[in-house]
Write an enzyme that holds these catalytic residues in place. Structure first.
Site, PDB file in Angstrom:
ATOM      1  N   PRO A  23       0.848  -9.814 -10.228  1.00 47.37           N
ATOM      2  CA  PRO A  23       0.657 -10.414 -11.555  1.00 47.37           C
ATOM      3  C   PRO A  23       0.444 -11.921 -11.475  1.00 47.37           C
ATOM      4  O   PRO A  23       0.063 -12.554 -12.446  1.00 47.37           O
ATOM      5  CB  PRO A  23       1.953 -10.073 -12.297  1.00 47.37           C
ATOM      6  CG  PRO A  23       2.945  -9.723 -11.249  1.00 47.37           C
ATOM      7  CD  PRO A  23       2.184  -9.238 -10.057  1.00 47.37           C
TER       8      PRO A  23
ATOM      9  N   ASP B 110     -23.578  -2.625 -19.605  1.00 47.39           N
ATOM     10  CA  ASP B 110     -22.155  -2.599 -19.960  1.00 47.39           C
ATOM     11  C   ASP B 110     -21.691  -3.922 -20.529  1.00 47.39           C
ATOM     12  O   ASP B 110     -22.264  -4.966 -20.225  1.00 47.39           O
ATOM     13  CB  ASP B 110     -21.302  -2.327 -18.719  1.00 47.39           C
ATOM     14  CG  ASP B 110     -21.244  -0.853 -18.390  1.00 47.39           C
ATOM     15  OD1 ASP B 110     -21.559  -0.047 -19.266  1.00 47.39           O
ATOM     16  OD2 ASP B 110     -20.885  -0.529 -17.245  1.00 47.39           O
TER      17      ASP B 110
ATOM     18  N   GLU C 294      10.521  -6.115  -6.581  1.00 48.61           N
ATOM     19  CA  GLU C 294      10.297  -7.498  -7.019  1.00 48.61           C
ATOM     20  C   GLU C 294       9.021  -8.076  -6.415  1.00 48.61           C
ATOM     21  O   GLU C 294       8.648  -9.218  -6.700  1.00 48.61           O
ATOM     22  CB  GLU C 294      11.488  -8.380  -6.642  1.00 48.61           C
ATOM     23  CG  GLU C 294      12.727  -8.148  -7.485  1.00 48.61           C
ATOM     24  CD  GLU C 294      12.465  -8.257  -8.979  1.00 48.61           C
ATOM     25  OE1 GLU C 294      11.766  -9.182  -9.406  1.00 48.61           O
ATOM     26  OE2 GLU C 294      12.959  -7.377  -9.708  1.00 48.61           O
TER      27      GLU C 294
ATOM     28  N   ARG D 240     -18.249   1.323  -9.222  1.00 43.20           N
ATOM     29  CA  ARG D 240     -19.356   1.665 -10.123  1.00 43.20           C
ATOM     30  C   ARG D 240     -20.481   0.646 -10.078  1.00 43.20           C
ATOM     31  O   ARG D 240     -21.563   0.878 -10.626  1.00 43.20           O
ATOM     32  CB  ARG D 240     -18.852   1.931 -11.548  1.00 43.20           C
ATOM     33  CG  ARG D 240     -18.279   0.745 -12.251  1.00 43.20           C
ATOM     34  CD  ARG D 240     -17.435   1.168 -13.435  1.00 43.20           C
ATOM     35  NE  ARG D 240     -18.167   1.901 -14.461  1.00 43.20           N
ATOM     36  CZ  ARG D 240     -19.016   1.347 -15.299  1.00 43.20           C
ATOM     37  NH1 ARG D 240     -19.246   0.064 -15.231  1.00 43.20           N
ATOM     38  NH2 ARG D 240     -19.646   2.063 -16.212  1.00 43.20           N
TER      39      ARG D 240
HETATM   40  N1  SAM Z   1       8.604  -9.947  -9.561  1.00 43.46           N
HETATM   41  C1  SAM Z   1       7.179 -10.006  -9.680  1.00 43.46           C
HETATM   42  C2  SAM Z   1       6.801 -11.181 -10.574  1.00 43.46           C
HETATM   43  O1  SAM Z   1       7.575 -11.501 -11.480  1.00 43.46           O
HETATM   44  O2  SAM Z   1       5.704 -11.744 -10.404  1.00 43.46           O
HETATM   45  C3  SAM Z   1       6.632  -8.724 -10.258  1.00 43.46           C
HETATM   46  C4  SAM Z   1       6.698  -7.595  -9.309  1.00 43.46           C
HETATM   47  S1  SAM Z   1       6.039  -6.111  -9.972  1.00 43.46           S
HETATM   48  C5  SAM Z   1       7.446  -5.414 -10.753  1.00 43.46           C
HETATM   49  C6  SAM Z   1       5.822  -5.087  -8.579  1.00 43.46           C
HETATM   50  C7  SAM Z   1       4.405  -5.021  -8.045  1.00 43.46           C
HETATM   51  O3  SAM Z   1       3.547  -4.466  -9.032  1.00 43.46           O
HETATM   52  C8  SAM Z   1       3.761  -6.334  -7.667  1.00 43.46           C
HETATM   53  O4  SAM Z   1       4.147  -6.734  -6.374  1.00 43.46           O
HETATM   54  C9  SAM Z   1       2.290  -5.996  -7.747  1.00 43.46           C
HETATM   55  O5  SAM Z   1       1.804  -5.390  -6.581  1.00 43.46           O
HETATM   56  C10 SAM Z   1       2.249  -4.979  -8.878  1.00 43.46           C
HETATM   57  N2  SAM Z   1       1.833  -5.560 -10.184  1.00 43.46           N
HETATM   58  C11 SAM Z   1       2.604  -5.659 -11.287  1.00 43.46           C
HETATM   59  N3  SAM Z   1       1.926  -6.196 -12.295  1.00 43.46           N
HETATM   60  C12 SAM Z   1       0.681  -6.452 -11.842  1.00 43.46           C
HETATM   61  C13 SAM Z   1      -0.480  -7.024 -12.433  1.00 43.46           C
HETATM   62  N4  SAM Z   1      -0.503  -7.441 -13.687  1.00 43.46           N
HETATM   63  N5  SAM Z   1      -1.597  -7.113 -11.674  1.00 43.46           N
HETATM   64  C14 SAM Z   1      -1.599  -6.707 -10.385  1.00 43.46           C
HETATM   65  N6  SAM Z   1      -0.517  -6.170  -9.776  1.00 43.46           N
HETATM   66  C15 SAM Z   1       0.616  -6.047 -10.485  1.00 43.46           C
END
Ligand code: SAM
Length: 265
Positions: free
Chosen positions: A88, A168, A115, A153
Site C-alpha cells: 500500500p 477502454d 504487517e 490484456r
Molecule cells: N502494515 C502495512 C502498512 O501499513 O503499510 C500493511 C500490510 S498489509 C496488511 C499486508 C500486505 O498486503 C502488504 O504487505 C501488501 O503486500 C498487501 N497490500 C495491502 N494493501 C495493498 C495495496 N493497497 N496495494 C498493494 N498491496 C497491498
C-alpha cells in the site's frame, strides 16, 4: 511475458489461472504465469515464514530468508525480470503503469501478508513497489491479480478484436462511453437512436461526445491541465456556448451570472 507470483497462499490464484482471458493467454502461450510458494524456501519442519517484529508491537512480519530465497530463485530463472513488491506504500497502479509494465519481458510479483515484509527485502531485492489504491488489504495476492489482469490484456494478441483495449477508459484521457446491447427497449428505456442508425460517422461522434460528457461529469480531473485535441476542444466550446445561451435566456439578470460578467452594484 513471464510472470511469477511469490506468495504463501499460491492456491488463492488457482481459479484466476483457470478463468477467462488469463486462461486463454496461458493456453495460447501469450504469457507464462505461475505462483511460487514462499514456504518452499523456508527452513525447518514447520517452514515458518513470519516472526514477531523487533521493537514489539502487534502483528507479524514476513521473515527475510524465505522471501530472499524465493526471489533469488525466481530471478535466476528470469534474470531480466522486474521484481515488484505489492504494497500500500508503493506508487499507485494506473493504466499508464500497466502499459509501461506490458513492455517487460518478465515480472516477479511479491505478495506480502501480516504487517508486511522485512524492510531489508524491499531495500535489497525489490525494483519497484506498487499499490493498487489508498486502502489496506490483508495480502498482496489480490493486488497481484489486479496487476496481471491489467497488464496481460495489453499484450499483443491476448484480447480478441471483439474486446480491444484501445478504446477502454484511460487508454486516452477519457472514460469510455456507455454500452448498449439487445433488447432495443428495456423497462421503458430505449437505446440511443443514433446507435441503431448504421451511420458509422454519426455513431463515432456520438461515442466521442458521450465519453467526454461522462469524463467531465465523473472525473473532471482527467481533463484538467492536459493538452486536449482540437476535436475535444471544439465539443467543449460548443457546450460552453449552449450553457451560456441557457443562462442568457433567463428572464432575471441571467447574463450577469456568467463568469466574467460585471457584478451588480
Ligand atoms: N502494515 C502495512 C502498512 O501499513 O503499510 C500493511 C500490510 S498489509 C496488511 C499486508 C500486505 O498486503 C502488504 O504487505 C501488501 O503486500 C498487501 N497490500 C495491502 N494493501 C495493498 C495495496 N493497497 N496495494 C498493494 N498491496 C497491498
Amino acid at each position: 511475458m513471464k510472470i511469477r507470483v511469490l506468495t504463501i497462499f499460491p492456491g488463492l490464484l488457482n481459479s484466476f489461472w483457470e478463468t477467462g482471458m488469463i486462461r486463454r493467454a496461458l493456453e495460447q502461450e501469450k504469457i507464462s504465469a505461475s505462483a511460487i510458494d514462499i514456504r518452499e524456501y523456508a527452513e525447518g519442519r514447520h517452514r515458518v515464514t513470519d516472526d514477531r517484529p523487533y521493537g514489539g508491537g502487534s502483528g507479524m512480519v514476513m521473515k527475510p530468508e524465505p522471501l530472499a530465497g524465493a526471489i533469488r530463485a525466481a530471478k535466476k530463472d528470469s534474470p531480466e525480470a522486474r521484481t515488484v513488491l505489492l504494497s500500500p506504500q508503493g506508487r499507485v497502479f494506473r493504466q499508464a503503469v500497466a502499459r509501461e509494465m506490458s513492455s517487460l519481458e518478465a515480472l516477479i510479483l511479491v505478495c506480502g501478508r501480516y504487517e508486511g515484509v522485512d524492510e531489508r527485502i524491499s531495500r535489497e531485492l525489490i525494483d519497484d513497489e506498487i499499490s493498487i489504491g489508498d486502502y489496506v488489504l490483508t495480502g498482496g495476492e489480490v493486488p497481484a491479480m489486479v496487476v496481471i489482469d491489467a497488464v496481460a490484456r495489453l499484450l499483443p494478441g491476448v484480447l480478441g478484436n471483439d474486446d480491444s483495449a484501445e478504446t477502454d477508459s484511460f487508454s486516452g484521457h477519457l472514460l469510455e462511453h456507455g454500452h448498449y446491447t439487445r433488447p432495443r427497449e428495456f423497462e421503458g428505456e430505449s437505446v440511443p437512436e443514433v446507435l441503431l442508425s448504421g451511420d458509422h460517422q454519426a455513431i463515432e461522434s456520438w461515442r466521442r461526445e458521450a465519453a467526454l460528457m461522462r469524463t467531465f461529469l465523473r472525473r473532471p480531473d482527467l481533463l484538467a491541465n492536459r493538452p486536449l485535441d482540437s476535436e475535444t476542444l471544439e465539443i467543449l466550446k460548443n457546450w460552453c456556448r449552449d450553457i451560456e445561451a441557457i443562462i442568457r435566456a433567463q428572464p432575471l439578470r441571467g447574463a450577469d451570472t456568467l463568469p466574467g460578467a460585471e457584478p451588480e452594484r
